[in-house]
Design a protein around this motif. Structure first.
Motif, PDB file in Angstrom:
ATOM      1  N   VAL B  35      63.900   1.005  14.495  1.00  0.00           N
ATOM      2  CA  VAL B  35      62.671   0.379  13.493  1.00  0.00           C
ATOM      3  C   VAL B  35      61.055   0.369  14.070  1.00  0.00           C
ATOM      4  O   VAL B  35      60.221   0.966  13.774  1.00  0.00           O
ATOM      5  CB  VAL B  35      62.769  -0.415  12.522  1.00  0.00           C
ATOM      6  N   ILE B  36      61.162  -0.241  14.999  1.00  0.00           N
ATOM      7  CA  ILE B  36      59.765  -0.605  15.793  1.00  0.00           C
ATOM      8  C   ILE B  36      59.895   0.702  17.108  1.00  0.00           C
ATOM      9  O   ILE B  36      58.882   1.098  16.508  1.00  0.00           O
ATOM     10  CB  ILE B  36      60.440  -1.990  16.926  1.00  0.00           C
ATOM     11  N   LEU B  38      60.634   3.885  15.689  1.00  0.00           N
ATOM     12  CA  LEU B  38      60.566   5.012  15.101  1.00  0.00           C
ATOM     13  C   LEU B  38      59.107   4.662  13.971  1.00  0.00           C
ATOM     14  O   LEU B  38      58.786   5.897  13.205  1.00  0.00           O
ATOM     15  CB  LEU B  38      61.587   5.589  14.273  1.00  0.00           C
ATOM     16  N   PHE B  39      59.149   2.922  13.857  1.00  0.00           N
ATOM     17  CA  PHE B  39      58.317   2.845  12.120  1.00  0.00           C
ATOM     18  C   PHE B  39      56.954   2.150  12.846  1.00  0.00           C
ATOM     19  O   PHE B  39      56.066   2.194  13.026  1.00  0.00           O
ATOM     20  CB  PHE B  39      58.539   2.401  11.030  1.00  0.00           C
ATOM     21  N   TYR B  41      55.696   1.784  15.577  1.00  0.00           N
ATOM     22  CA  TYR B  41      55.177   1.938  16.707  1.00  0.00           C
ATOM     23  C   TYR B  41      54.594   3.092  16.647  1.00  0.00           C
ATOM     24  O   TYR B  41      52.651   3.690  16.538  1.00  0.00           O
ATOM     25  CB  TYR B  41      55.639   2.470  18.818  1.00  0.00           C
ATOM     26  N   PRO B  42      54.783   4.410  15.808  1.00  0.00           N
ATOM     27  CA  PRO B  42      53.991   5.516  15.466  1.00  0.00           C
ATOM     28  C   PRO B  42      52.388   4.585  14.854  1.00  0.00           C
ATOM     29  O   PRO B  42      52.058   5.580  14.256  1.00  0.00           O
ATOM     30  CB  PRO B  42      55.242   6.185  14.502  1.00  0.00           C
ATOM     31  N   PHE B  43      53.380   4.166  13.480  1.00  0.00           N
ATOM     32  CA  PHE B  43      52.280   3.413  12.484  1.00  0.00           C
ATOM     33  C   PHE B  43      51.007   2.869  13.367  1.00  0.00           C
ATOM     34  O   PHE B  43      50.140   3.264  13.133  1.00  0.00           O
ATOM     35  CB  PHE B  43      53.027   2.584  11.536  1.00  0.00           C
ATOM     36  N   TYR B  45      50.295   3.932  16.600  1.00  0.00           N
ATOM     37  CA  TYR B  45      49.850   4.254  17.087  1.00  0.00           C
ATOM     38  C   TYR B  45      48.644   5.179  16.309  1.00  0.00           C
ATOM     39  O   TYR B  45      47.584   6.091  16.422  1.00  0.00           O
ATOM     40  CB  TYR B  45      50.559   5.940  17.993  1.00  0.00           C
ATOM     41  N   GLY B  46      49.308   5.781  15.534  1.00  0.00           N
ATOM     42  CA  GLY B  46      48.483   6.692  13.736  1.00  0.00           C
ATOM     43  C   GLY B  46      47.446   5.705  13.963  1.00  0.00           C
ATOM     44  O   GLY B  46      46.294   6.533  13.923  1.00  0.00           O
ATOM     45  N   LEU B  49      45.463   6.063  16.661  1.00  0.00           N
ATOM     46  CA  LEU B  49      44.454   7.917  17.548  1.00  0.00           C
ATOM     47  C   LEU B  49      43.138   8.010  15.611  1.00  0.00           C
ATOM     48  O   LEU B  49      42.686   8.665  16.409  1.00  0.00           O
ATOM     49  CB  LEU B  49      45.831   8.360  16.763  1.00  0.00           C
ATOM     50  N   TYR B 260      44.890  15.895  14.885  1.00  0.00           N
ATOM     51  CA  TYR B 260      45.863  14.550  14.764  1.00  0.00           C
ATOM     52  C   TYR B 260      45.226  13.439  14.336  1.00  0.00           C
ATOM     53  O   TYR B 260      45.293  12.539  13.541  1.00  0.00           O
ATOM     54  CB  TYR B 260      46.497  14.257  15.792  1.00  0.00           C
ATOM     55  N   ALA B 263      44.032  13.099  10.538  1.00  0.00           N
ATOM     56  CA  ALA B 263      45.425  13.225   9.741  1.00  0.00           C
ATOM     57  C   ALA B 263      45.437  11.749   9.947  1.00  0.00           C
ATOM     58  O   ALA B 263      45.741  11.348   9.010  1.00  0.00           O
ATOM     59  CB  ALA B 263      46.088  14.711  10.563  1.00  0.00           C
ATOM     60  N   SER B 264      46.096  11.139  11.144  1.00  0.00           N
ATOM     61  CA  SER B 264      46.039  10.289  10.698  1.00  0.00           C
ATOM     62  C   SER B 264      45.230   9.190   9.788  1.00  0.00           C
ATOM     63  O   SER B 264      45.591   8.102   9.126  1.00  0.00           O
ATOM     64  CB  SER B 264      45.731   9.757  12.489  1.00  0.00           C
ATOM     65  N   ALA B 267      46.123   9.313   6.577  1.00  0.00           N
ATOM     66  CA  ALA B 267      47.036   8.478   6.387  1.00  0.00           C
ATOM     67  C   ALA B 267      47.024   7.309   6.057  1.00  0.00           C
ATOM     68  O   ALA B 267      47.289   6.817   5.204  1.00  0.00           O
ATOM     69  CB  ALA B 267      47.778   9.396   7.664  1.00  0.00           C
ATOM     70  N   MET B 268      45.791   6.846   7.272  1.00  0.00           N
ATOM     71  CA  MET B 268      46.029   5.193   7.108  1.00  0.00           C
ATOM     72  C   MET B 268      45.060   4.941   6.120  1.00  0.00           C
ATOM     73  O   MET B 268      45.244   4.070   4.944  1.00  0.00           O
ATOM     74  CB  MET B 268      45.494   4.812   8.410  1.00  0.00           C
TER      75      MET B 268
END
Lengths: 282, 298
Positions: B35-36, B38-39, B41-43, B45-46, B49, B260, B263-264, B267-268
């Motif tokens: 979960v860390i 795939l969820f 860390y990407p979050f 990172y987004g 970013l 990106y 886009a991030s 998304a936020m």
């Protein structure tokens, strides 16, 4: 059951109104699904109630046009991998969370709830960016990884109440009689947990076949699952015959429904949306 | 079981075990790690970013979003679509759930209602295009019965997306509500009825307070579904205009402009707006009712 005899006219009218709404909803639902089904077998269907003639040729043309053989194989690989991995990661974690009290347990549960509460597009876009950076965006591995985000927490949250209701003394008794950790696992835990695991994984399977957003954001040309391929076909409607797209939609419905019917043998329909609330039924 | 510092002596092991950390607890690690990775860390990172725009200062993406009507209006568009649908779904679901609770063959109905959820928004949109289209069965029936004088223009607009959210969202809301309604102890209602409370009073005084927490959660979960609508907003909506929802803006920034960071950022913002609604709903719930609720759960 409550006695109906003493009900007043107002409550009967109310009941009638409620059932009318339900009936109207179901009628339209049947009409909607029926339209797709009818259209997929229609030779020509314009400006009439029913098509001019019936044919099965659209299924063959859809199969070739949309490379459904490949798409179905990709779907099968993605769904299979997602079900297997989320089971392997989720069930042990659920076991630990159900059986142990430890510092930070609430934090872990919150961590698992978040992916189910945040809209998939919100985390799907950064996730797609990260997956592309690691070179797995646009291929099968990326699609599988993205689909794990909601399914792993789902398996854990469905399995926790199921494991909690199993008496820990069963395991303790096996240990007293000299069983090792491995043989407790094989001879005690696996048989007891099997029904719950099966139900959870079937739900994951049904959800993953229908999972659109995450697959859509991550998939490349060779890694589209059936639902994403269907989206692109509908999106580019006009290029191909409507019936051909409808035939594809019916194939999609069949793949989903087969698994839904199997799943409903093991789970209560409310469990597909709610997390194992009605566990006492099983 | 796995890589724990167990080999540094029994002392540490005992201390860890006292805090609940032993071999079994470690089983949670692979899952938490996934979960860390795939969820979380990407979050994060987004989030990072989104503050690294292609041009301009750290906040440039957010400034761009809130100064470009084509972008900031998507919030309004999304809420105008998702809030009424969620409220309507809930308003329909509660009385129906109260009826269905008394039904003997609930399973048949719930099975039928599970269909649109499992088929998903893409298939419902595909079916709607024809069924609610000018030549579809719905329009034909309305014309034949004389309810409408000309075919309704439902698809390719606000009402197309609204209906698609109703068709996939109502069963979801209903099944969740039903699971809460059936969880209420029937003896409570019988007691109230014995004491002479009318059906309306029984609902207001007994059920509603017990249901409110569940309804608040149902609202939030249904809202998340309606809020992140993407496929139906494009397929049965008017994605350039009245149904240009925030997820379309985010999707276009990522896949059409390859921006990106923007886009991030979108998304936020999307996540933040949803959070605000969820917090407001849960906050309103605790304002309306404070007191023990868990006692009545069967």
């Amino acid at each position: 059951m409550r006695a109906v005899g003493g009900e007043k006219l107002s409550s009967r009218l109310w009941a009638f109104a409620v059932w009318t709404v339900v009936g109207f909803f179901i009628l339209n639902l049947i009409g909607l699904i029926g339209s797709v089904l009818t259209s997929s077998f229609a030779t020509r269907w314009l400006a009439t109630w029913f098509p001019a003639g019936w044919t099965t040729k659209w299924y063959f043309s859809a199969w070739d046009e949309f490379q459904l053989g490949d798409v179905l194989w990709v779907t099968f690989e993605v769904v299979g991998a997602v079900v297997l991995i989320s089971g392997l990661l989720g069930v042990p974690a659920a076991y630990a969370l159900a059986r142990r009290e430890f510092v930070g347990k609430k934090f872990v549960v919150l961590l698992l709830l978040l992916p189910l509460l945040v809209p998939s597009v919100t985390y799907g876009i950064p996730l797609a960016t990260v997956l592309y950076q690691f070179g797995v965006g646009g291929n099968l591995v990326g699609v599988i990884l993205a689909n794990l985000v909601p399914t792993v927490p789902f398996v854990v949250l469905v399995m926790i109440p199921f494991i909690e209701q199993i008496d820990p003394r069963i395991e303790a008794a096996a240990r007293v009689f000299g069983a090792g950790t491995f043989s407790i696992f094989v001879h005690v835990l696996v048989p007891i947990l099997m029904p719950g695991v099966l139900a959870a994984l079937l739900l994951v399977l049904v959800r993953t076949i229908a999972m659109f957003e995450l697959t859509f954001l991550v998939a490349g040309p060779g890694s589209q699952t059936l639902v994403v391929a269907l989206y692109y076909a509908v999106f580019a409607a006009g290029v191909r015959a409507v019936q051909s797209i409808d035939a594809m939609a019916v194939i999609y419905m069949l793949t989903t429904l087969v698994w839904l019917i199997i799943a409903l043998k093991f789970v209560n329909p409310t469990q597909i949306v709610a997390r194992a609330k009605n566990n006492q039924n099983h | 079981m796995s890589e724990t510092p167990l080999d540094t002596g029994p002392n540490l092991r005992q201390r860890l075990r006292a805090r609940g950390f032993d071999g079994v607890t470690m089983l949670v690690l692979p899952c938490v790690f996934a979960v860390i990775a795939l969820f979380v860390y990407p979050f994060l990172y987004g989030l990072w970013l989104s503050f690294q725009p292609k041009t301009g200062g750290h906040l440039a993406n957010y400034v761009k979003f809130f100064s470009d009507p084509f972008l900031y209006r998507t919030i309004q568009t999304t809420l105008i679509l998702s809030l009424p649908v969620t409220i309507l779904n809930l308003l329909l679901a509660v009385p129906i759930a109260f009826r269905v609770r008394l039904m003997k063959h609930q399973r048949i109905l719930t099975t039928i209602l599970v269909l649109p959820i499992t088929l998903g928004t893409v298939l419902v949109a595909e079916g709607m295009l024809f069924y609610f289209g000018p030549q579809g069965w719905f329009s034909r029936t309305m014309l034949a019965l004389g309810i409408l004088s000309q075919p309704p223009s439902i698809v390719h607009g606000y009402w197309g997306v609204f209906l698609s959210l109703l068709i996939t969202g109502f069963p979801f809301t209903f099944l969740l509500t039903l699971s809460y309604v059936t969880g209420i102890e029937p003896a409570l209602e019988q007691a109230a009825a014995t004491l002479g409370a009318s059906p309306t009073a029984r609902f207001r005084e007994i059920f509603l307070p017990l249901l409110l927490p569940g309804l608040a959660i149902t609202f939030c979960l249904s809202f998340v579904q309606a809020y992140s609508v993407l496929p139906s907003a494009i397929l049965v909506g008017d994605p350039a205009n009245t149904t240009r929802v925030i997820s379309i803006a985010a999707y276009q920034a990522a896949t059409e402009e390859y921006d990106y960071p923007l886009a991030s950022a979108i998304a936020m913002i999307m996540g933040a707006v949803q959070l605000v609604v969820v917090v407001l709903v849960l906050g309103a719930r605790s304002l309306l009712y404070r007191g023990p609720v868990a006692a009545a759960k069967g």
